[in-house]
Design a protein around this motif. Structure first.
Motif, PDB file in Angstrom:
ATOM      1  N   ASP A   1       0.862  -1.177   0.000  1.00  0.00           N
ATOM      2  CA  ASP A   1       0.000   0.000   0.000  1.00  0.00           C
ATOM      3  C   ASP A   1       0.899   1.227   0.000  1.00  0.00           C
ATOM      4  O   ASP A   1       1.638   1.462   0.964  1.00  0.00           O
ATOM      5  CB  ASP A   1      -0.897  -0.001   1.239  1.00  0.00           C
ATOM      6  CG  ASP A   1      -1.845   1.186   1.276  1.00  0.00           C
ATOM      7  OD1 ASP A   1      -2.149   1.741   0.197  1.00  0.00           O
ATOM      8  OD2 ASP A   1      -2.290   1.554   2.383  1.00  0.00           O
ATOM      9  N   VAL A   2       0.873   1.977  -1.095  1.00  0.00           N
ATOM     10  CA  VAL A   2       1.736   3.152  -1.245  1.00  0.00           C
ATOM     11  C   VAL A   2       0.917   4.411  -0.963  1.00  0.00           C
ATOM     12  O   VAL A   2      -0.097   4.657  -1.624  1.00  0.00           O
ATOM     13  CB  VAL A   2       2.347   3.220  -2.656  1.00  0.00           C
ATOM     14  CG1 VAL A   2       3.194   4.489  -2.802  1.00  0.00           C
ATOM     15  CG2 VAL A   2       3.195   1.974  -2.927  1.00  0.00           C
ATOM     16  N   ILE A   3       1.352   5.199  -0.001  1.00  0.00           N
ATOM     17  CA  ILE A   3       0.676   6.432   0.390  1.00  0.00           C
ATOM     18  C   ILE A   3       1.509   7.612  -0.078  1.00  0.00           C
ATOM     19  O   ILE A   3       2.681   7.740   0.287  1.00  0.00           O
ATOM     20  CB  ILE A   3       0.478   6.498   1.912  1.00  0.00           C
ATOM     21  CG1 ILE A   3      -0.360   5.310   2.391  1.00  0.00           C
ATOM     22  CG2 ILE A   3      -0.175   7.821   2.316  1.00  0.00           C
ATOM     23  CD1 ILE A   3      -0.360   5.139   3.892  1.00  0.00           C
ATOM     24  N   ALA A   4       0.932   8.474  -0.896  1.00  0.00           N
ATOM     25  CA  ALA A   4       1.628   9.649  -1.423  1.00  0.00           C
ATOM     26  C   ALA A   4       1.356  10.848  -0.526  1.00  0.00           C
ATOM     27  O   ALA A   4       0.199  11.246  -0.341  1.00  0.00           O
ATOM     28  CB  ALA A   4       1.182   9.941  -2.848  1.00  0.00           C
ATOM     29  N   GLU A   5       2.417  11.420   0.041  1.00  0.00           N
ATOM     30  CA  GLU A   5       2.323  12.626   0.874  1.00  0.00           C
ATOM     31  C   GLU A   5       3.264  13.677   0.304  1.00  0.00           C
ATOM     32  O   GLU A   5       4.315  13.975   0.865  1.00  0.00           O
ATOM     33  CB  GLU A   5       2.673  12.300   2.328  1.00  0.00           C
ATOM     34  CG  GLU A   5       1.524  11.741   3.145  1.00  0.00           C
ATOM     35  CD  GLU A   5       0.543  12.814   3.609  1.00  0.00           C
ATOM     36  OE1 GLU A   5       0.797  14.004   3.333  1.00  0.00           O
ATOM     37  OE2 GLU A   5      -0.464  12.451   4.248  1.00  0.00           O
ATOM     38  N   GLY A   6       2.902  14.217  -0.860  1.00  0.00           N
ATOM     39  CA  GLY A   6       3.694  15.260  -1.497  1.00  0.00           C
ATOM     40  C   GLY A   6       3.032  16.620  -1.346  1.00  0.00           C
ATOM     41  O   GLY A   6       1.805  16.721  -1.417  1.00  0.00           O
ATOM     42  N   LEU A   7       3.838  17.648  -1.142  1.00  0.00           N
ATOM     43  CA  LEU A   7       3.325  19.008  -0.978  1.00  0.00           C
ATOM     44  C   LEU A   7       4.252  19.983  -1.691  1.00  0.00           C
ATOM     45  O   LEU A   7       5.469  19.986  -1.452  1.00  0.00           O
ATOM     46  CB  LEU A   7       3.233  19.374   0.504  1.00  0.00           C
ATOM     47  CG  LEU A   7       2.807  20.804   0.827  1.00  0.00           C
ATOM     48  CD1 LEU A   7       1.363  21.062   0.392  1.00  0.00           C
ATOM     49  CD2 LEU A   7       2.976  21.087   2.322  1.00  0.00           C
ATOM     50  N   ASN A   8       3.692  20.819  -2.545  1.00  0.00           N
ATOM     51  CA  ASN A   8       4.488  21.832  -3.238  1.00  0.00           C
ATOM     52  C   ASN A   8       5.188  22.746  -2.237  1.00  0.00           C
ATOM     53  O   ASN A   8       4.569  23.264  -1.303  1.00  0.00           O
ATOM     54  CB  ASN A   8       3.592  22.683  -4.144  1.00  0.00           C
ATOM     55  CG  ASN A   8       3.000  21.896  -5.284  1.00  0.00           C
ATOM     56  OD1 ASN A   8       3.545  20.889  -5.703  1.00  0.00           O
ATOM     57  ND2 ASN A   8       1.863  22.347  -5.792  1.00  0.00           N
ATOM     58  N   GLY A   9       6.477  22.960  -2.443  1.00  0.00           N
ATOM     59  CA  GLY A   9       7.231  23.872  -1.595  1.00  0.00           C
ATOM     60  C   GLY A   9       7.696  23.301  -0.279  1.00  0.00           C
ATOM     61  O   GLY A   9       8.338  24.018   0.506  1.00  0.00           O
ATOM     62  N   ARG A  10       7.427  22.023  -0.009  1.00  0.00           N
ATOM     63  CA  ARG A  10       7.815  21.465   1.287  1.00  0.00           C
ATOM     64  C   ARG A  10       9.337  21.430   1.429  1.00  0.00           C
ATOM     65  O   ARG A  10      10.054  21.060   0.519  1.00  0.00           O
ATOM     66  CB  ARG A  10       7.237  20.066   1.463  1.00  0.00           C
ATOM     67  CG  ARG A  10       7.685  19.382   2.782  1.00  0.00           C
ATOM     68  CD  ARG A  10       7.025  18.034   2.966  1.00  0.00           C
ATOM     69  NE  ARG A  10       5.646  18.198   3.412  1.00  0.00           N
ATOM     70  CZ  ARG A  10       4.675  17.327   3.147  1.00  0.00           C
ATOM     71  NH1 ARG A  10       4.920  16.257   2.399  1.00  0.00           N
ATOM     72  NH2 ARG A  10       3.462  17.535   3.603  1.00  0.00           N
ATOM     73  N   THR A  11       9.801  21.817   2.604  1.00  0.00           N
ATOM     74  CA  THR A  11      11.207  21.707   2.987  1.00  0.00           C
ATOM     75  C   THR A  11      11.334  20.648   4.071  1.00  0.00           C
ATOM     76  O   THR A  11      10.330  20.147   4.601  1.00  0.00           O
ATOM     77  CB  THR A  11      11.744  23.035   3.525  1.00  0.00           C
ATOM     78  OG1 THR A  11      11.086  23.314   4.778  1.00  0.00           O
ATOM     79  CG2 THR A  11      11.492  24.172   2.560  1.00  0.00           C
ATOM     80  N   ALA A  12      12.564  20.348   4.436  1.00  0.00           N
ATOM     81  CA  ALA A  12      12.771  19.397   5.528  1.00  0.00           C
ATOM     82  C   ALA A  12      12.442  20.033   6.875  1.00  0.00           C
ATOM     83  O   ALA A  12      11.683  19.457   7.674  1.00  0.00           O
ATOM     84  CB  ALA A  12      14.208  18.887   5.514  1.00  0.00           C
ATOM     85  N   THR A  13      12.983  21.221   7.129  1.00  0.00           N
ATOM     86  CA  THR A  13      12.837  21.805   8.471  1.00  0.00           C
ATOM     87  C   THR A  13      12.562  23.301   8.484  1.00  0.00           C
ATOM     88  O   THR A  13      12.445  23.894   9.560  1.00  0.00           O
ATOM     89  CB  THR A  13      14.121  21.569   9.300  1.00  0.00           C
ATOM     90  OG1 THR A  13      15.219  22.234   8.666  1.00  0.00           O
ATOM     91  CG2 THR A  13      14.436  20.085   9.430  1.00  0.00           C
ATOM     92  N   MET A  14      12.452  23.941   7.328  1.00  0.00           N
ATOM     93  CA  MET A  14      12.339  25.392   7.283  1.00  0.00           C
ATOM     94  C   MET A  14      10.899  25.850   7.056  1.00  0.00           C
ATOM     95  O   MET A  14      10.174  25.273   6.248  1.00  0.00           O
ATOM     96  CB  MET A  14      13.212  25.945   6.144  1.00  0.00           C
ATOM     97  CG  MET A  14      14.697  25.637   6.287  1.00  0.00           C
ATOM     98  SD  MET A  14      15.456  26.513   7.665  1.00  0.00           S
ATOM     99  CE  MET A  14      15.425  28.200   7.047  1.00  0.00           C
ATOM    100  N   ASP A  15      10.513  26.916   7.768  1.00  0.00           N
ATOM    101  CA  ASP A  15       9.240  27.575   7.491  1.00  0.00           C
ATOM    102  C   ASP A  15       9.395  28.461   6.265  1.00  0.00           C
ATOM    103  O   ASP A  15      10.360  29.226   6.162  1.00  0.00           O
ATOM    104  CB  ASP A  15       8.801  28.438   8.679  1.00  0.00           C
ATOM    105  CG  ASP A  15       8.369  27.608   9.862  1.00  0.00           C
ATOM    106  OD1 ASP A  15       7.740  26.562   9.654  1.00  0.00           O
ATOM    107  OD2 ASP A  15       8.683  28.002  11.008  1.00  0.00           O
ATOM    108  N   SER A  16       8.459  28.372   5.348  1.00  0.00           N
ATOM    109  CA  SER A  16       8.511  29.194   4.148  1.00  0.00           C
ATOM    110  C   SER A  16       8.122  30.635   4.466  1.00  0.00           C
ATOM    111  O   SER A  16       7.161  30.867   5.218  1.00  0.00           O
ATOM    112  CB  SER A  16       7.560  28.632   3.083  1.00  0.00           C
ATOM    113  OG  SER A  16       7.410  29.551   2.018  1.00  0.00           O
ATOM    114  N   PRO A  17       8.800  31.612   3.872  1.00  0.00           N
ATOM    115  CA  PRO A  17       8.406  33.005   4.071  1.00  0.00           C
ATOM    116  C   PRO A  17       7.210  33.417   3.222  1.00  0.00           C
ATOM    117  O   PRO A  17       6.683  34.516   3.403  1.00  0.00           O
ATOM    118  CB  PRO A  17       9.661  33.785   3.649  1.00  0.00           C
ATOM    119  CG  PRO A  17      10.300  32.921   2.620  1.00  0.00           C
ATOM    120  CD  PRO A  17      10.042  31.514   3.061  1.00  0.00           C
ATOM    121  N   VAL A  18       6.767  32.545   2.313  1.00  0.00           N
ATOM    122  CA  VAL A  18       5.708  32.934   1.379  1.00  0.00           C
ATOM    123  C   VAL A  18       4.487  32.013   1.422  1.00  0.00           C
ATOM    124  O   VAL A  18       3.490  32.297   0.762  1.00  0.00           O
ATOM    125  CB  VAL A  18       6.246  32.985  -0.069  1.00  0.00           C
ATOM    126  CG1 VAL A  18       7.313  34.060  -0.198  1.00  0.00           C
ATOM    127  CG2 VAL A  18       6.787  31.636  -0.514  1.00  0.00           C
TER     128      VAL A  18
END
Length: 208
Positions: free
Chosen positions: A43-60
């Motif tokens: 069972d393959v679960i896709a958890e992809g998100l545009n702009g995701r980083t490992a540990t950083m909060d995005s400024p935008v």
């Protein structure tokens, strides 16, 4: 049945290179191709998100920090046998100014989260496969990755050192898949397929 969680960014989500938010049809995305290749015992679960980083909060944009979402994500889908972490592309961008060594270390923090999550079968730790992004393709000289090309070519070395330190499986995409020159940071259809094939082979080896 084995459960695999694919935790990634826009390349796991299925972003079409050179578009303004276009998404590959389901059958073109690498997690869906992976499911088809592995068959019904997985069972393959896709958890992809545009702009995701490992540990950083995005400024935008909100919610792009993978570290803050990973633990609840793991517990939402448990029990999980293997977590595939394919991150680092966005972290390498100019807006974060992170050296390649730091990007690798940030992904290593996610490996540690998985290992303390108790989200595996019987509250064990899931296995982890880290996927290192390939070197970037042709980049927009006025875009947010304009100065990231050279740094992207250093990721393989630092990801290898991090995974060796953590005794973690690594799949380096350099020479396996490449980012499209339409924007330099996204997989084309062939690249999506190449990632699926490479991950399938490694998962089967890990599960023996």
């Amino acid at each position: 049945m084995k459960t695999v969680l694919c935790f990634g960014d826009s390349n796991t989500w299925g972003y079409v290179p050179g578009t303004d938010g276009g998404r590959w049809p389901r059958g073109q995305r690498w997690p869906v191709r992976l499911q088809a290749a592995l068959g019904g015992e997985w069972d393959v679960i896709a958890e992809g998100l545009n702009g995701r980083t490992a540990t950083m909060d995005s400024p935008v944009a909100e919610g792009r920090n993978g570290l803050t979402y990973l633990m609840p994500c793991l517990h939402s889908h448990m029990p999980i046998d293997i977590v595939v972490i394919y991150l680092g592309t966005n972290d390498t961008g100019d807006r974060y100014s992170l050296p390649a060594e730091t990007v690798a270390g940030a992904v290593g923090r996610l490996v540690r989260v998985v290992r303390t999550s108790e989200a595996g079968p019987g509250y064990s730790a899931p296995d982890v496969l880290v996927v290192c992004p390939p070197p970037f393709g042709q980049l927009d000289p006025e875009g947010s990755f304009a100065n990231a090309g050279a740094k992207s070519r250093q990721l393989g070395r630092w990801f290898a050192e991090m995974c060796a330190e953590l005794s973690c499986e690594l799949l380096d995409l350099d020479g396996i898949a490449s980012y499209s020159d339409l924007d330099g940071i996204h997989l084309d259809a062939d690249g999506q397929g190449a990632v699926a094939t490479a991950v399938e082979e490694r998962l089967r080896r890990m599960s023996v």
